[in-house]
Design a protein around this motif. Sequence first.
Motif, PDB file in Angstrom:
ATOM      1  N   THR A 117       8.014   3.184  -0.954  1.00 50.49           N
ATOM      2  CA  THR A 117       9.368   3.446  -0.017  1.00 50.49           C
ATOM      3  C   THR A 117       9.405   1.741   0.230  1.00 50.49           C
ATOM      4  OG1 THR A 117       7.737   4.151   1.655  1.00 50.49           O
ATOM      5  CG2 THR A 117       9.366   5.343   1.343  1.00 50.49           C
ATOM      6  N   GLN A 118       8.536   1.048   0.561  1.00 48.21           N
ATOM      7  CA  GLN A 118       8.634  -0.097   0.912  1.00 48.21           C
ATOM      8  C   GLN A 118       8.043  -1.138  -0.553  1.00 48.21           C
ATOM      9  OE1 GLN A 118       4.447  -0.331   3.344  1.00 48.21           O
ATOM     10  NE2 GLN A 118       5.965  -0.452   4.991  1.00 48.21           N
ATOM     11  N   MET A 119       7.966  -0.606  -1.751  1.00 44.00           N
ATOM     12  CA  MET A 119       7.690  -1.568  -2.103  1.00 44.00           C
ATOM     13  C   MET A 119       8.700  -1.261  -3.528  1.00 44.00           C
ATOM     14  SD  MET A 119       3.544  -1.573  -4.138  1.00 44.00           S
ATOM     15  CE  MET A 119       3.597   0.234  -3.036  1.00 44.00           C
ATOM     16  N   ASN A 120       9.582   0.015  -3.337  1.00 45.48           N
ATOM     17  CA  ASN A 120      10.519  -0.392  -4.643  1.00 45.48           C
ATOM     18  C   ASN A 120      12.012   0.276  -3.837  1.00 45.48           C
ATOM     19  OD1 ASN A 120       8.138   1.330  -6.146  1.00 45.48           O
ATOM     20  ND2 ASN A 120       9.073  -0.363  -7.240  1.00 45.48           N
ATOM     21  N   ALA A 121      12.460   0.446  -2.397  1.00 43.23           N
ATOM     22  CA  ALA A 121      13.582   0.269  -2.414  1.00 43.23           C
ATOM     23  C   ALA A 121      14.525  -0.873  -2.418  1.00 43.23           C
ATOM     24  CB  ALA A 121      13.140  -0.418  -0.656  1.00 43.23           C
ATOM     25  N   LYS A 122      14.163  -2.447  -3.139  1.00 39.77           N
ATOM     26  CA  LYS A 122      14.598  -3.008  -3.717  1.00 39.77           C
ATOM     27  C   LYS A 122      15.255  -2.697  -5.580  1.00 39.77           C
ATOM     28  CE  LYS A 122      11.008  -5.960  -5.281  1.00 39.77           C
ATOM     29  NZ  LYS A 122      10.443  -4.588  -5.335  1.00 39.77           N
ATOM     30  N   LEU A 136      12.074   7.562  -2.681  1.00 42.04           N
ATOM     31  CA  LEU A 136      11.370   7.459  -2.064  1.00 42.04           C
ATOM     32  C   LEU A 136      10.578   7.952  -1.598  1.00 42.04           C
ATOM     33  CD1 LEU A 136      13.450   3.617  -1.512  1.00 42.04           C
ATOM     34  CD2 LEU A 136      11.599   4.289  -3.664  1.00 42.04           C
ATOM     35  N   THR A 137       8.905   7.105  -1.711  1.00 38.68           N
ATOM     36  CA  THR A 137       8.253   8.225  -1.105  1.00 38.68           C
ATOM     37  C   THR A 137       6.753   7.164  -0.475  1.00 38.68           C
ATOM     38  OG1 THR A 137       6.508   9.398  -2.488  1.00 38.68           O
ATOM     39  CG2 THR A 137       8.321  10.786  -1.651  1.00 38.68           C
ATOM     40  N   ASP A 138       5.970   7.635   0.542  1.00 37.60           N
ATOM     41  CA  ASP A 138       4.744   7.100   0.235  1.00 37.60           C
ATOM     42  C   ASP A 138       3.453   8.029   0.879  1.00 37.60           C
ATOM     43  OD1 ASP A 138       4.379   6.215   3.423  1.00 37.60           O
ATOM     44  OD2 ASP A 138       6.895   5.944   3.105  1.00 37.60           O
ATOM     45  N   ALA A 139       2.391   7.537   0.921  1.00 42.98           N
ATOM     46  CA  ALA A 139       1.241   8.194   1.862  1.00 42.98           C
ATOM     47  C   ALA A 139       0.450   7.376   2.501  1.00 42.98           C
ATOM     48  CB  ALA A 139       0.774   9.541   0.391  1.00 42.98           C
ATOM     49  N   GLN A 140       0.651   7.499   3.520  1.00 48.72           N
ATOM     50  CA  GLN A 140      -0.358   7.085   4.337  1.00 48.72           C
ATOM     51  C   GLN A 140      -1.355   8.077   5.564  1.00 48.72           C
ATOM     52  OE1 GLN A 140      -0.503   3.696   4.625  1.00 48.72           O
ATOM     53  NE2 GLN A 140       1.402   3.355   3.257  1.00 48.72           N
ATOM     54  N   SER A 141      -0.934   9.257   4.856  1.00 49.91           N
ATOM     55  CA  SER A 141      -2.220  10.504   5.792  1.00 49.91           C
ATOM     56  C   SER A 141      -1.638  11.611   4.723  1.00 49.91           C
ATOM     57  CB  SER A 141      -1.473  10.941   7.153  1.00 49.91           C
ATOM     58  OG  SER A 141      -0.397  11.445   6.892  1.00 49.91           O
TER      59      SER A 141
END
Length: 317
Positions: A117-122, A136-141
């Motif tokens: 989500t953060q690194m590839n939104a652009k 887009l996904t991410d895993a903080q938990s």
Amino acid sequence: MTSRLILPLLTIVALLTACNGQADNNQTIDASEALYAIDDFAEQTITFQEVPERIAALSSGDMDIIYALGGSLVGRPTTSLDLVSEEAEDVEQIGSTHEIDLEKLTYVQPDVVLGHTQMNAKDVPTIQGLGAQMILTDAQSVEDIKAQVLLFGEMLQKEDEAAEIVETITNKVSEIQSAARDERVSVLLVYGAPGTYMAALPNSLSGDLLDIAGADNIASDFDRLEAYPQYAQINTERVVEANPDYIFIMSHGNSTEVKDGFLKEMEQNAAWNEINAVKNNHIELLPSDLFGTNPGTRVTEALDFLVSLFESAPEDS
């Protein structure tokens, strides 16, 4: 970081022209014509006329989940880590969430690219220009990993398989928490690269794993970094004051070099050798494929690894 554009401009134009039909199919699907739709972590709604077969993953965790669900890939992350599936050995390496190799990604002609989500939104417009959709996904938990599994299960129309994996992860967490020690150990969790060291905070994936495994994060009240809100700057004096029972070091690579550099820096403080973790030789390098990056469904292995480290610790540590 920006993606690398390796192909000459004319070659890229030719490739995009060849992919135009595919781009129209993927990006202009009328909602009434779509077979199904999913919403990713960036609140994008992605519609499908059929289950995607040509999937490219930019991270090891996403790769692991796709294979665990019985799917396959046409593009995988460029990594030196052990692969989760023998099938992945022959899959084209397409870069990472930090740096996409557009030449190789174009070559494999994906229907879907899995990004962060953060690194590839652009990168979404570029991926769409190649005729693919970007999820887009991410895993903080651990909960985020479970949500990823369910989302990719929807994408592959393998909801039952996804539910089984999530149940396994949930049961592992419950098992560990029910067997938790009465006395929690204290830990400094370091994420490092040569010359750069940060303390992982409780709102990071590794911090969440630490809490589930029954440990207290000494950096819980450290000020988060603006650019990396899951991490904090390491202050030697505060580490000495907190006196952690364990120090864990994570790195994507060069783990021994990272550990040696961190210890050299910390040893400049005369009180360093009085820390419990140092006195008891409890400074551990964590496996790169399980920590410092999203391990996907192998999050259960990461939890077991942490628990095994704590099992030998005395209750009054």
